[in-house]
Design an enzyme around this catalytic site. Structure first.
Site, PDB file in Angstrom:
ATOM      1  N   THR A  87      44.960 -23.390 -27.278  1.00  0.00           N
ATOM      2  CA  THR A  87      45.326 -23.670 -28.658  1.00  0.00           C
ATOM      3  C   THR A  87      46.646 -24.119 -29.378  1.00  0.00           C
ATOM      4  O   THR A  87      47.316 -23.292 -29.301  1.00  0.00           O
ATOM      5  CB  THR A  87      45.063 -22.533 -29.382  1.00  0.00           C
ATOM      6  OG1 THR A  87      45.285 -20.967 -29.100  1.00  0.00           O
ATOM      7  CG2 THR A  87      43.139 -22.518 -29.622  1.00  0.00           C
ATOM      8  N   PHE A 148      45.080  -9.725 -25.027  1.00  0.00           N
ATOM      9  CA  PHE A 148      46.186  -9.441 -25.379  1.00  0.00           C
ATOM     10  C   PHE A 148      46.665  -9.443 -24.085  1.00  0.00           C
ATOM     11  O   PHE A 148      48.485  -8.776 -23.835  1.00  0.00           O
ATOM     12  CB  PHE A 148      45.956  -8.236 -25.566  1.00  0.00           C
ATOM     13  CG  PHE A 148      45.900  -8.199 -27.212  1.00  0.00           C
ATOM     14  CD1 PHE A 148      46.771  -8.071 -28.150  1.00  0.00           C
ATOM     15  CD2 PHE A 148      44.316  -7.750 -27.128  1.00  0.00           C
ATOM     16  CE1 PHE A 148      46.297  -8.636 -29.537  1.00  0.00           C
ATOM     17  CE2 PHE A 148      43.831  -7.547 -28.405  1.00  0.00           C
ATOM     18  CZ  PHE A 148      44.438  -7.977 -29.961  1.00  0.00           C
ATOM     19  N   LEU A 149      46.430  -9.799 -22.485  1.00  0.00           N
ATOM     20  CA  LEU A 149      47.015  -9.260 -21.520  1.00  0.00           C
ATOM     21  C   LEU A 149      47.982 -10.632 -21.038  1.00  0.00           C
ATOM     22  O   LEU A 149      48.712 -10.923 -22.089  1.00  0.00           O
ATOM     23  CB  LEU A 149      46.190 -10.114 -20.006  1.00  0.00           C
ATOM     24  CG  LEU A 149      45.757 -11.711 -20.106  1.00  0.00           C
ATOM     25  CD1 LEU A 149      46.844 -12.342 -19.507  1.00  0.00           C
ATOM     26  CD2 LEU A 149      44.916 -12.029 -19.128  1.00  0.00           C
ATOM     27  N   LYS A 200      46.040 -10.623 -33.582  1.00  0.00           N
ATOM     28  CA  LYS A 200      46.840 -11.186 -32.398  1.00  0.00           C
ATOM     29  C   LYS A 200      47.626 -12.007 -32.621  1.00  0.00           C
ATOM     30  O   LYS A 200      48.638 -11.865 -32.077  1.00  0.00           O
ATOM     31  CB  LYS A 200      45.721 -11.922 -31.551  1.00  0.00           C
ATOM     32  CG  LYS A 200      45.747 -13.146 -30.094  1.00  0.00           C
ATOM     33  CD  LYS A 200      46.678 -12.108 -29.475  1.00  0.00           C
ATOM     34  CE  LYS A 200      47.123 -12.929 -28.439  1.00  0.00           C
ATOM     35  NZ  LYS A 200      47.425 -12.353 -27.566  1.00  0.00           N
ATOM     36  N   LEU A 246      62.319  -3.166 -25.466  1.00  0.00           N
ATOM     37  CA  LEU A 246      63.812  -4.201 -26.265  1.00  0.00           C
ATOM     38  C   LEU A 246      64.543  -3.832 -25.225  1.00  0.00           C
ATOM     39  O   LEU A 246      65.649  -3.195 -24.935  1.00  0.00           O
ATOM     40  CB  LEU A 246      64.048  -2.204 -26.860  1.00  0.00           C
ATOM     41  CG  LEU A 246      63.742  -1.731 -28.272  1.00  0.00           C
ATOM     42  CD1 LEU A 246      63.695  -0.527 -29.448  1.00  0.00           C
ATOM     43  CD2 LEU A 246      64.200  -2.895 -29.561  1.00  0.00           C
ATOM     44  N   CYS A 256      52.986 -18.590 -25.267  1.00  0.00           N
ATOM     45  CA  CYS A 256      52.508 -17.635 -26.079  1.00  0.00           C
ATOM     46  C   CYS A 256      53.302 -17.432 -27.157  1.00  0.00           C
ATOM     47  O   CYS A 256      53.093 -17.760 -28.576  1.00  0.00           O
ATOM     48  CB  CYS A 256      51.285 -16.267 -25.937  1.00  0.00           C
ATOM     49  SG  CYS A 256      50.688 -16.130 -25.149  1.00  0.00           S
ATOM     50  N   LYS A 259      54.763 -19.723 -29.640  1.00  0.00           N
ATOM     51  CA  LYS A 259      53.370 -20.614 -30.604  1.00  0.00           C
ATOM     52  C   LYS A 259      52.992 -20.433 -31.331  1.00  0.00           C
ATOM     53  O   LYS A 259      52.596 -20.306 -32.215  1.00  0.00           O
ATOM     54  CB  LYS A 259      52.769 -22.280 -29.893  1.00  0.00           C
ATOM     55  CG  LYS A 259      51.784 -21.284 -29.291  1.00  0.00           C
ATOM     56  CD  LYS A 259      49.957 -21.717 -28.383  1.00  0.00           C
ATOM     57  CE  LYS A 259      49.595 -20.747 -27.611  1.00  0.00           C
ATOM     58  NZ  LYS A 259      48.638 -19.790 -28.797  1.00  0.00           N
TER      59      LYS A 259
HETATM   60  N1  LIG Z   1      48.627 -17.429 -20.644  1.00  0.00           N
HETATM   61  C1  LIG Z   1      48.254 -16.062 -21.645  1.00  0.00           C
HETATM   62  O1  LIG Z   1      49.362 -15.122 -21.473  1.00  0.00           O
HETATM   63  C2  LIG Z   1      48.028 -16.204 -22.759  1.00  0.00           C
HETATM   64  C3  LIG Z   1      47.636 -14.688 -22.956  1.00  0.00           C
HETATM   65  C4  LIG Z   1      46.807 -14.141 -24.861  1.00  0.00           C
HETATM   66  C5  LIG Z   1      46.150 -15.313 -24.978  1.00  0.00           C
HETATM   67  N2  LIG Z   1      45.992 -16.482 -24.621  1.00  0.00           N
HETATM   68  C6  LIG Z   1      45.829 -17.910 -24.537  1.00  0.00           C
HETATM   69  O2  LIG Z   1      44.278 -17.985 -24.751  1.00  0.00           O
HETATM   70  C7  LIG Z   1      44.021 -19.026 -24.589  1.00  0.00           C
HETATM   71  C8  LIG Z   1      43.980 -19.957 -23.389  1.00  0.00           C
HETATM   72  O3  LIG Z   1      45.696 -19.385 -22.575  1.00  0.00           O
HETATM   73  P1  LIG Z   1      45.949 -20.525 -21.112  1.00  0.00           P
HETATM   74  O4  LIG Z   1      47.238 -19.651 -20.727  1.00  0.00           O
HETATM   75  O5  LIG Z   1      44.956 -19.867 -19.925  1.00  0.00           O
HETATM   76  O6  LIG Z   1      45.975 -22.017 -21.667  1.00  0.00           O
HETATM   77  P2  LIG Z   1      46.125 -22.658 -19.622  1.00  0.00           P
HETATM   78  O7  LIG Z   1      46.621 -23.980 -20.171  1.00  0.00           O
HETATM   79  O8  LIG Z   1      46.909 -21.561 -18.586  1.00  0.00           O
HETATM   80  O9  LIG Z   1      44.269 -22.732 -19.563  1.00  0.00           O
HETATM   81  C9  LIG Z   1      43.216 -23.520 -20.425  1.00  0.00           C
HETATM   82  C10 LIG Z   1      42.366 -23.996 -18.898  1.00  0.00           C
HETATM   83  O10 LIG Z   1      41.306 -24.443 -20.342  1.00  0.00           O
HETATM   84  C11 LIG Z   1      41.181 -25.854 -19.557  1.00  0.00           C
HETATM   85  N3  LIG Z   1      40.235 -26.290 -20.934  1.00  0.00           N
HETATM   86  C12 LIG Z   1      40.661 -27.450 -21.443  1.00  0.00           C
HETATM   87  N4  LIG Z   1      39.537 -28.196 -22.231  1.00  0.00           N
HETATM   88  C13 LIG Z   1      38.385 -27.637 -21.904  1.00  0.00           C
HETATM   89  C14 LIG Z   1      37.086 -27.669 -22.157  1.00  0.00           C
HETATM   90  N5  LIG Z   1      36.251 -28.830 -22.309  1.00  0.00           N
HETATM   91  N6  LIG Z   1      36.182 -27.144 -20.936  1.00  0.00           N
HETATM   92  C15 LIG Z   1      36.492 -26.559 -19.555  1.00  0.00           C
HETATM   93  N7  LIG Z   1      37.591 -25.608 -19.577  1.00  0.00           N
HETATM   94  C16 LIG Z   1      39.117 -26.441 -20.536  1.00  0.00           C
HETATM   95  C17 LIG Z   1      42.230 -26.105 -19.491  1.00  0.00           C
HETATM   96  O11 LIG Z   1      41.886 -27.637 -18.064  1.00  0.00           O
HETATM   97  C18 LIG Z   1      42.974 -24.986 -18.468  1.00  0.00           C
HETATM   98  O12 LIG Z   1      42.879 -24.819 -17.333  1.00  0.00           O
HETATM   99  C19 LIG Z   1      45.143 -19.828 -25.603  1.00  0.00           C
HETATM  100  O13 LIG Z   1      45.374 -19.923 -27.046  1.00  0.00           O
HETATM  101  C20 LIG Z   1      46.267 -18.572 -25.391  1.00  0.00           C
HETATM  102  O14 LIG Z   1      46.818 -18.330 -26.776  1.00  0.00           O
HETATM  103  C21 LIG Z   1      47.432 -17.288 -23.704  1.00  0.00           C
END
Ligand SMILES: NC(=O)c1ccc[n+]([C@@H]2O[C@H](COP(=O)([O-])OP(=O)(O)OC[C@H]3O[C@@H](n4cnc5c(N)ncnc54)[C@H](O)[C@@H]3O)[C@@H](O)[C@H]2O)c1
Length: 422
Positions: A87, A148-149, A200, A246, A256, A259
């Protein structure tokens, strides 16, 4: 045990898939990236995340974890479909829901009746409704279950969360989602979707605020001659404040916090509230990149033109290979803009990134360098041979943007040392 489709095999999706299969569920994880899926099918994990490869292999060998290309191929027998797609920030600061909508469009026609679609991606208030509309299914419920990881300890955090948040207007769907976490001990908060979505963003914005607060405080400590390490230690014993998060540094980054803070400012603006406190958090963070670059410039004698700067650390934090919105890369580009010749090393970054080609070892980048900048808190950096580093550098000077190194030990070896707020 349930049949779960996980859409997206990135940091969140792959961790979710591997951990749910570890908990005993049957999981099919889908991505659009064919090369990534091919790797995963072979049991190779394309990201650095402690314990993840072992869980992926365990799932593959036990037949409880499969990988497929395309969301539609994962969904036909799914009781639950977790959306773990990106996102990213849109042009106006709002979260871009295009990936979420695309994934929902793909699974909508093939999901079985009574399936629950779960938003695990970080999505703005109202996204549960957006997914419902795109799915176009009266017999499928959409639930919010934000993640929340922390990268670097993703598996641990998934299996040992501080809390599990479930947002649903449908109590039975909420209970079904909660039951997936069987074996995980954590408080479960069941609320409505807008509250879950807000929890979140609010959590990430608060963490960002802590980072900017301590970085601003470090600037005050620099100015008045206080040691920020002692200041935060003294603050942290107040149980209302605590010791966590801190720690002064080069600013917050990653995929994260930047954004999500900007998205919350946008969410508030759209709802008619100007979240000036959070705007300040973002400004202090931007300033911090410049403050660290200025420390390097001062250490080099006031100009970076033609100065060789060795950089240790490019990832946005240690124990991950993620360089998305990395403060280190921002600082590297500020140094390069001012004429510095940057040579960088990071234990988890091998290919060219942000205008630098990382070296294979931490010593070679110090060869002939006038300043060493430590930008990521990799523990390995603390245990390097600093006599060797001093011998390689033209002038042994360190800007430690993570307050990681042993200052007295470096000073004994003839280094000039500058940290953050000390
Ligand atoms: N990375 C973090 O630490 C973290 C922690 C909590 C929440 N989030 C949230 O989780 C979400 C994902 O983050 P992320 O870091 O895992 O992203 P990422 O970019 O590592 O992984 C997303 C994956 O989704 C795939 N994808 C995109 N469209 C797709 C579709 N239509 N079908 C199948 N796969 C598809 C991409 O190819 C990619 O491999 C975001 O909203 C992020 O804000 C991330």
């Amino acid at each position: 045990m349930a049949e779960i489709a996980v859409i997206g095999a990135g940091y969140v999706g792959l961790t979710t898939a591997a951990c749910f299969s570890h908990l005993g569920h049957d999981v099919i994880c889908a991505d659009i990236d064919e090369a990534r899926i091919a790797q995963l099918v072979r049991g190779e994990v394309p990201i650095v995340e402690a314990g993840l490869e072992a869980l992926v292999r365990e799932g593959l060998e036990g037949g409880r974890l499969r990988f497929v290309v395309g969301a539609a191929n994962a969904a036909p027998s799914a009781e639950f479909a977790y959306l773990c797609v990106p996102t990213p920030q849109g042009d106006d600061g709002a979260a871009d829901l295009a990936y979420i909508e695309a994934a929902a469009r793909e699974i909508g026609p093939v999901l079985p009746s009574e399936a629950v679609v779960v938003n695990k991606s970080t999505v703005p208030v109202g996204s549960t409704r957006v997914v419902e509309r795109v799915l176009g299914r009266d017999d499928v419920v959409v639930v919010s279950n934000p993640e929340f990881l922390r990268e670097g300890s993703a598996v641990h955090d998934f299996l040992n969360p501080d809390r599990i948040v479930i947002g649903s207007d449908d109590q039975s769907a909420a209970v079904r989602v909660a039951s997936l976490y069987i074996g995980v001990t954590a408080p479960i908060i069941v609320t409505d979707p807008p509250s879950a979505e807000t929890i979140k963003y609010a959590s990430n914005a608060f963490l960002a605020a802590k980072v900017s607060f301590v970085n601003a405080l470090a600037a005050v400590c620099d100015a008045v001659g206080a040691d920020v390490k002692d200041v935060v230690l003294g603050m942290g014993y107040d149980t209302r404040i605590g010791h966590e998060f801190l720690k002064p540094g080069p600013g917050f980054g990653g995929s994260c916090l930047p954004k999500d803070t900007r998205a919350l400012v946008h969410i508030a603006d759209s709802a008619g509230y100007s979240f000036d406190l959070l705007r300040g958090v973002i400004t202090v963070n931007e300033d911090q990149f410049h403050r660290v670059a200025a420390k390097v410039r001062e250490m080099a004698g006031g100009s970076l033109e033609g100065v060789r700067v060795a950089v240790w650390g490019l990832t946005f934090k240690a124990r991950t290979d993620d360089t998305r919105e990395s403060p280190a890369l921002r600082i590297v580009s500020l140094l390069a803009e001012q004429g510095a010749e940057v040579q960088a090393y990071d234990p988890a970054v091998k290919g060219p990134i942000g205008g630098v080609v990382p070296a294979n070892d931490p010593y070679s980048v110090c060869d002939g360098a006038q300043v060493l900048a430590v930008l990521t808190e990799w523990d390995d950096f603390r245990w390097l041979d600093f006599d060797k580093v001093a011998g390689l550098m033209e002038t042994p000077r360190v800007v430690d943007a993570r307050n990681l190194l042993d200052r007295p030990a470096l000073e004994r070896r003839g280094f000039r040392y500058v940290g953050i707020g000390r």
